[in-house]
Design a protein around this motif. Structure first.
Motif, PDB file in Angstrom:
ATOM      1  N   SER A 308      -2.477  75.593  64.923  1.00 41.97           N
ATOM      2  CA  SER A 308      -3.746  74.868  64.791  1.00 41.97           C
ATOM      3  C   SER A 308      -3.790  73.660  65.711  1.00 41.97           C
ATOM      4  CB  SER A 308      -3.950  74.421  63.341  1.00 41.97           C
ATOM      5  OG  SER A 308      -4.062  75.534  62.472  1.00 41.97           O
ATOM      6  N   TYR A 309      -2.649  73.049  65.955  1.00 41.19           N
ATOM      7  CA  TYR A 309      -2.603  71.897  66.854  1.00 41.19           C
ATOM      8  C   TYR A 309      -2.847  72.318  68.300  1.00 41.19           C
ATOM      9  CZ  TYR A 309      -0.248  68.522  69.927  1.00 41.19           C
ATOM     10  OH  TYR A 309       0.065  67.672  70.963  1.00 41.19           O
ATOM     11  N   VAL A 310      -2.126  73.312  68.782  1.00 40.91           N
ATOM     12  CA  VAL A 310      -2.239  73.663  70.199  1.00 40.91           C
ATOM     13  C   VAL A 310      -3.528  74.420  70.498  1.00 40.91           C
ATOM     14  CG1 VAL A 310       0.250  73.643  70.584  1.00 40.91           C
ATOM     15  CG2 VAL A 310      -0.884  75.786  69.977  1.00 40.91           C
ATOM     16  N   ASP A 311      -4.190  75.014  69.489  1.00 38.48           N
ATOM     17  CA  ASP A 311      -5.403  75.786  69.812  1.00 38.48           C
ATOM     18  C   ASP A 311      -6.517  74.885  70.359  1.00 38.48           C
ATOM     19  OD1 ASP A 311      -7.026  74.790  67.634  1.00 38.48           O
ATOM     20  OD2 ASP A 311      -6.403  76.414  66.316  1.00 38.48           O
ATOM     21  N   GLN A 312      -6.475  73.580  70.062  1.00 36.88           N
ATOM     22  CA  GLN A 312      -7.459  72.670  70.631  1.00 36.88           C
ATOM     23  C   GLN A 312      -7.110  72.274  72.064  1.00 36.88           C
ATOM     24  OE1 GLN A 312      -7.693  69.399  67.831  1.00 36.88           O
ATOM     25  NE2 GLN A 312      -9.119  70.506  66.516  1.00 36.88           N
ATOM     26  N   LEU A 313      -5.820  72.265  72.379  1.00 35.46           N
ATOM     27  CA  LEU A 313      -5.378  71.883  73.714  1.00 35.46           C
ATOM     28  C   LEU A 313      -5.476  73.024  74.716  1.00 35.46           C
ATOM     29  CD1 LEU A 313      -2.289  69.806  72.618  1.00 35.46           C
ATOM     30  CD2 LEU A 313      -4.169  68.906  73.978  1.00 35.46           C
TER      31      LEU A 313
END
Length: 586
Positions: A308-313
């Motif tokens: 969930s964290y990296v899906d925005q990056l």
């Protein structure tokens, strides 16, 4: 080999005809239907949709003895030929983890359809489908050359989503690996609207997929072929990952929002990255998977929170969104986290362990007693990434090394393995990470954000706080949420109460509550509960924080700017190069 035949020839009946053929090895055979599907940690009791189970061998009916609601046993003759099992499955529940069939399409989550035959879990299973004229099936399995598909095991079979209908598919490649995209347009305008509105969607998806590969230090995907299925509805959001495919649901109304397309690409990134993290880089508690009962998995925070964290990056690193977009999206999540009272009650590890009984069964009081391992897991992932970068490493570097040591070989990891992997690059995490997992105190989020020139800015509400939100229900104004230890709870309000008046003023719309609130003196709140009218004493509190915004600091030094650049580009901490624009300073 177990033969599986599915009859979807009369979709208007919503009833899938199932036929299993298997040669028995012993004189007794047990059959069980899975209770859940991996990636969605909730016992769903799929057996509630099964009907009319019958067994025959050599033209003779075999009596079935039901041992549990989803398990049967039968006596048979191993020398009398194959056993023929037949039953129906109702397909009326539209989600990425259930079955739905109508005149437009059929979607089958095979965990809800196919019985596991005892002793045949690791045997090949051949799948055949009977479809209406003009329909075709989209199945992420190798074709068998006879109009069907072959799975190497029961596990691979029920990990296979089946979409069928008069759809068109689009083919593209990622790292030389063939990919297919299929859209079922279950809303007005259908798939034609999607392609007219977003003509670059496939090329954008391709770029996001490539960036996922690069994040994991790979030139190509983990799968040898990949299928995307999109259910385009009026409303909806979600996805479910599989080894070689994913099923997405997204609402047209979401697409039409300013941030809708960006959020869609984040959903694509999230589910696509799961082919590494959680599907192959898997917790040891899911090696192998028990399809019939819950498994306590304390590391779901890693499986879902990291993703969930990296899906925005990832869309940003792919050049498909801006740094300002990231501030908005990440800021929204951080605000939601800080305004979740349950984060001070439930630890991150406990949230992971209790997924089966809490996260997927949330009610109006849940926010006060629990925190999502998706949400807090993403916050901890951000802190892990920035802590690692303080020591010259990064979260991408740890992911790549865990993939090499565990995921590539299908070796399940323990939580101790994760802590060791992080602490190898940042010794402080040997004690910090367990504290973040076991405790309810927040990590030093402000300090980590400062490393990359950011800060959280509080926005205050303009009206007093009652600890109460209202909604219209059947023409009445009712309490939708009552905050724990808030003014409304202290006054005696319960979720579901009909709210009639405040300080003598009749309330007919939710917005009228805020307009009538005063914090300088108690007010009389009139409610109705179980046909009884009650007068309560409500003492509202002064306005508090309404939300947080993630903003750039007024000025940042060269060290912060370089740290920001490396973070935004998902640089692995060793030899990365910039692929995104740094945040502008005011």
């Amino acid at each position: 080999m177990v033969e599986v035949q599915l009859d979807c020839g009369a979709p208007q009946r919503h009833l899938v005809g199932v036929r299993l053929t298997v040669a028995p090895r012993l004189d007794r055979l047990r059959l069980r239907l899975p209770a859940w599907t991996p990636g969605s940690y909730l016992i769903r009791d799929y057996v509630r949709h099964l009907e009319g189970l019958q067994a025959h061998q050599g033209g003779r009916a075999l009596p079935l003895v039901r041992l549990t609601p989803a398990c049967w046993e039968l006596a048979c003759d191993p020398t009398a030929g194959p056993i023929d099992l037949r039953y129906g499955v109702m397909a009326t529940e539209l989600s990425v983890r259930t079955c739905h069939m109508d005149a437009q399409h059929a979607f089958l989550a095979l965990a809800a359809v196919v019985l596991e035959v005892e002793g045949e879990r690791w045997s090949p299973h051949r799948l055949q489908l009977s479809l209406p004229s003009g329909w075709q099936a989209f199945v992420p399995l190798p074709v068998d050359g006879q109009g069907g598909w072959t799975a190497r095991s029961f596990d691979q079979l029920i990990d296979t989503p089946v979409e069928a209908g008069p759809h068109q598919q689009i083919q593209f490649a990622v790292g030389g690996i063939p990919h297919r995209w299929v859209t079922w347009g279950g809303c007005a305008g259908g798939a034609e609207w999607l392609w007219a509105r977003f003509p670059s969607l496939i090329s954008d998806v391709q770029q996001v997929c490539l960036r996922c590969c690069q994040l994991m230090g790979e030139e190509r995907p983990a799968s040898n072929t990949y299928l995307f299925v999109l259910h385009l509805l009026d409303e909806g959001y979600g996805g479910l990952e599989h080894d070689d495919s994913t099923v997405l649901v997204y609402g047209r109304q979401r697409f039409e929002q300013p941030q809708g397309y960006r959020r869609f690409l984040q959903l694509v990134a999230h589910e696509y990255l799961h082919q590494w993290n959680v599907r192959r880089l898997r917790p040891q508690e899911l090696c192998p998977i028990d399809y019939h009962q819950p498994a306590v998995v304390p590391s779901l925070w890693f499986a879902e929170g990291i993703t969930s964290y990296v899906d925005q990056l990832l869309p940003l690193a792919a050049g498909l969104s801006s740094a300002d977009d990231l501030l908005q999206d990440l800021g929204d999540d951080l605000s939601r986290y800080r305004l979740t009272p349950g984060r001070l009650v439930q630890s991150l590890r406990t949230s992971s362990q209790e997924a089966w009984v809490k996260l997927y069964k949330a009610d109006a009081y849940s926010a006060d007693s629990q925190v999502s391992y998706y949400l807090k897991g993403a916050v901890v992932a951000l802190c892990l990434d920035l802590q690692l970068r303080r020591d010259g490493a990064s979260l991408p570097l740890v992911l790549q090394q865990l993939w090499s040591s565990h995921g590539r070989w299908g070796r399940g990891y323990s939580e101790a393995d994760l802590i060791q992997a992080f602490a190898h690059h940042s010794p402080a995490l040997a004690t910090q990470l367990p504290a973040w997992l076991d405790g309810v105190d927040d990590p030093d989020l402000d300090g980590y954000l400062c490393d990359v020139g950011l800060r959280l800015e509080a926005e205050m509400a303009s009206t007093p706080w009652a600890g109460l939100s209202l909604q219209m229900k059947d023409g009445s104004l009712v309490a939708q949420r009552v905050w724990r230890d808030g003014p409304a709870e202290q006054a005696g309000v319960m979720v579901g109460d009909e709210v009639l008046a405040l300080a003598g003023q009749r309330l007919r719309q939710p917005a009228q509550l805020a307009e009538a609130l005063q914090a300088d003196a108690p007010q009389r709140l009139l409610i109705c509960r179980r046909s009884q009218v009650l007068s309560l004493r409500l003492q509202a509190q002064p306005p508090g924080v309404e939300r947080y915004r993630l903003v750039a600091q007024a000025s940042i030094n060269a060290q912060q700017r370089e740290a920001q650049r490396r973070w935004l580009t998902l640089d692995n901490g060793r030899d990365g190069t910039p692929t995104a624009t740094a945040l502008a300073t005011p």
